[in-house]
Design a protein around this motif. Structure first.
Motif, PDB file in Angstrom:
ATOM      1  N   ALA A  50      67.517  49.638  77.939  1.00  0.00           N
ATOM      2  CA  ALA A  50      65.800  49.334  77.590  1.00  0.00           C
ATOM      3  C   ALA A  50      65.764  49.417  76.182  1.00  0.00           C
ATOM      4  O   ALA A  50      66.286  49.956  75.358  1.00  0.00           O
ATOM      5  CB  ALA A  50      65.281  50.819  78.218  1.00  0.00           C
ATOM      6  N   GLU A  51      64.931  48.138  75.863  1.00  0.00           N
ATOM      7  CA  GLU A  51      64.496  47.851  74.409  1.00  0.00           C
ATOM      8  C   GLU A  51      63.609  48.921  74.021  1.00  0.00           C
ATOM      9  O   GLU A  51      62.657  48.898  74.514  1.00  0.00           O
ATOM     10  CB  GLU A  51      64.134  46.370  74.392  1.00  0.00           C
ATOM     11  CG  GLU A  51      64.985  45.322  74.008  1.00  0.00           C
ATOM     12  CD  GLU A  51      64.627  43.944  74.211  1.00  0.00           C
ATOM     13  OE1 GLU A  51      65.357  43.010  74.274  1.00  0.00           O
ATOM     14  OE2 GLU A  51      63.317  44.054  74.142  1.00  0.00           O
ATOM     15  N   ARG A  52      63.929  49.426  72.654  1.00  0.00           N
ATOM     16  CA  ARG A  52      62.908  49.853  72.054  1.00  0.00           C
ATOM     17  C   ARG A  52      61.576  49.043  71.631  1.00  0.00           C
ATOM     18  O   ARG A  52      61.851  47.818  71.661  1.00  0.00           O
ATOM     19  CB  ARG A  52      63.330  50.321  70.568  1.00  0.00           C
ATOM     20  CG  ARG A  52      64.451  51.435  70.743  1.00  0.00           C
ATOM     21  CD  ARG A  52      64.698  52.015  69.378  1.00  0.00           C
ATOM     22  NE  ARG A  52      65.755  52.943  69.785  1.00  0.00           N
ATOM     23  CZ  ARG A  52      67.360  52.767  69.604  1.00  0.00           C
ATOM     24  NH1 ARG A  52      67.608  51.793  69.425  1.00  0.00           N
ATOM     25  NH2 ARG A  52      67.908  53.660  69.923  1.00  0.00           N
ATOM     26  N   ALA A  82      69.248  37.110  77.368  1.00  0.00           N
ATOM     27  CA  ALA A  82      70.081  36.185  77.592  1.00  0.00           C
ATOM     28  C   ALA A  82      71.354  36.727  78.444  1.00  0.00           C
ATOM     29  O   ALA A  82      71.430  37.987  78.135  1.00  0.00           O
ATOM     30  CB  ALA A  82      70.686  35.308  76.438  1.00  0.00           C
ATOM     31  N   GLY A  83      72.012  36.111  79.251  1.00  0.00           N
ATOM     32  CA  GLY A  83      73.161  36.557  79.914  1.00  0.00           C
ATOM     33  C   GLY A  83      72.754  37.068  81.406  1.00  0.00           C
ATOM     34  O   GLY A  83      71.701  36.904  81.542  1.00  0.00           O
ATOM     35  N   GLY A 109      68.057  42.248  70.895  1.00  0.00           N
ATOM     36  CA  GLY A 109      69.172  41.484  70.020  1.00  0.00           C
ATOM     37  C   GLY A 109      70.480  42.138  69.936  1.00  0.00           C
ATOM     38  O   GLY A 109      71.473  41.626  69.514  1.00  0.00           O
ATOM     39  N   ALA A 110      70.478  43.358  70.238  1.00  0.00           N
ATOM     40  CA  ALA A 110      71.747  44.108  70.131  1.00  0.00           C
ATOM     41  C   ALA A 110      72.756  43.605  71.063  1.00  0.00           C
ATOM     42  O   ALA A 110      72.216  43.150  72.214  1.00  0.00           O
ATOM     43  CB  ALA A 110      71.434  45.844  70.457  1.00  0.00           C
ATOM     44  N   LYS A 111      73.941  43.658  70.869  1.00  0.00           N
ATOM     45  CA  LYS A 111      75.007  43.366  71.762  1.00  0.00           C
ATOM     46  C   LYS A 111      75.171  44.373  72.983  1.00  0.00           C
ATOM     47  O   LYS A 111      75.237  45.686  72.799  1.00  0.00           O
ATOM     48  CB  LYS A 111      76.289  43.386  71.183  1.00  0.00           C
ATOM     49  CG  LYS A 111      77.277  42.292  71.773  1.00  0.00           C
ATOM     50  CD  LYS A 111      78.328  41.614  70.840  1.00  0.00           C
ATOM     51  CE  LYS A 111      79.313  41.049  71.907  1.00  0.00           C
ATOM     52  NZ  LYS A 111      79.056  40.292  73.157  1.00  0.00           N
ATOM     53  N   VAL A 112      75.059  43.756  74.206  1.00  0.00           N
ATOM     54  CA  VAL A 112      75.231  44.680  75.402  1.00  0.00           C
ATOM     55  C   VAL A 112      76.090  44.147  76.313  1.00  0.00           C
ATOM     56  O   VAL A 112      76.429  43.026  76.401  1.00  0.00           O
ATOM     57  CB  VAL A 112      73.674  45.094  76.024  1.00  0.00           C
ATOM     58  CG1 VAL A 112      72.726  45.781  74.788  1.00  0.00           C
ATOM     59  CG2 VAL A 112      73.257  43.702  76.586  1.00  0.00           C
TER      60      VAL A 112
END
Ligand code: AMP
Ligand code: MG
Length: 316
Positions: A295-297, A256-257, A237-240
């Motif tokens: 890469a998501e934790r 998303a995106g 969910g962090a902004k990337v």
């Protein structure tokens, strides 16, 4: 050449090993680059093919627990419990070495790392070779570990005398490595066997630093398992940033995106499935041409510990 791991191909591969050749073969963790573990010249060829800058200790693979135990000078009771419970399987045990283990295998250490793989083709190969097979992962030094024969081919080309194709590996991350200190287990590398399972049989593990065990290269180098792109760890969910220069490795839900490529490790949030898919997903995202892979934790328990270890190193 690459050959499907049929009984005939395995027999041919075992003859190559006996002649001092090098064979890439599937295990349940990742593909190994194998050589006769009692032949120093054959082991040297493995280092050369990987492009390793120095001699790091290799894991010896055996076809049965009884044969594996004979590579050690002595086996404490706690280690015996782990062998009985988890061999064959993704567990490597480090103990004082038997005299016949050559120094190039242990990089001069007095201890040797040994494992009995669960993959039936790997065990058939080792059994037919009739000797322990020394095998690090079948990738170029510092690059992603291979979980398919195609990954091996991509990195090593025609260098191995043979590549045995046994399909995608089932566990997908390297073995857990433990040793013992005063009868207590010491975790040297998290991997395919969750630490919780080891602690259930042997009691709480001693941190490697406390036991005075220096982390050893190469699995323990800070930067390792690196894809060609830059890897950045993020929370879900962090902004990337989005767009063609970016790829995204998600744990259980597609982000998303727009990205150059995305991959989901496990739709059901299963850490075991996520580990099995990890390196394959990284290989695919690397091929997308993205400059940065987010890469998501993942949850840091069970196999999540091994996944986070690999992601942290890839990001270093
Ligand atoms: P790999 O190249 O993935 O097979 O990794 C082999 C790992 O085994 C390395 O990370 C080493 O740190 C570890 N290892 C092998 N032999 C020993 C040993 N005698 N003592 C401690 N660690 C070892
Ligand atoms: Mg490796």
């Amino acid at each position: 050449m690459t050959e499907r791991a049929t009984p005939a191909a395995i027999k041919k591969a075992s003859a190559i090993l006996r002649r001092g050749g090098v064979v890439a073969f599937p295990t349940e963790t990742v593909y190994g680059l194998g050589a006769d573990g009692l032949d120093p010249a054959a082991c040297a060829r493995v280092f050369e093919m990987k492009g390793r800058p120095r001699f790091d200790p290799l894991i010896l693979h055996e076809s049965s627990p009884a044969r594996a135990r004979r590579l050690f000078a002595r086996v404490p009771a706690a280690a015996r419990r782990l062998m009985d419970a988890f061999w064959p399987g993704p567990l490597t045990i480090v103990l004082p070495k038997a005299a016949r283990v050559p120094d190039i295998v242990t990089a001069g250490l007095k201890t040797v790392a040994v494992r009995v793989p669960a993959n039936a083709q790997a065990r058939a190969l080792i059994k037919a070779a009739g000797r322990p097979v020394a095998a690090p992962s079948a990738n170029r030094f510092g690059r992603l570990s291979p979980t398919t024969a195609a990954h091996v081919k991509k990195q090593l080309g025609g260098a191995p005398d043979m590549i045995l194709d046994g399909g995608k590996t089932s566990v997908g991350v390297e073995s857990t490595i433990v040793t013992f200190s005063g009868g207590r287990p010491v975790l040297l590398r998290p991997g395919g066997l969750p630490l919780e399972e080891i602690e259930r049989l042997c009691g709480p593990a001693v941190p490697a630093a406390k036991a005075g065990k220096k982390p050893l290269a190469p699995g323990c180098l800070k930067k390792h398992y690196a894809p060609g792109a830059r890897l950045k760890l993020v929370d879900r969910g962090a902004k990337v940033k989005t767009g063609r220069a970016f790829a995204y490795l998600a744990f259980d839900r597609k982000p998303a995106g727009k990205f150059a490529a995305t991959a989901v490790l496990s739709q059901t949030g299963d850490l075991r499935e996520a580990a099995a898919n990890l390196f394959g997903a990284l290989h695919r995202l690397e091929l997308s041409g993205a400059r940065v892979i987010y890469a998501e934790r993942v949850p840091p328990h069970g196999l999540g510990r091994a996944i986070m270890d690999r992601l942290r190193r890839a990001a270093a």
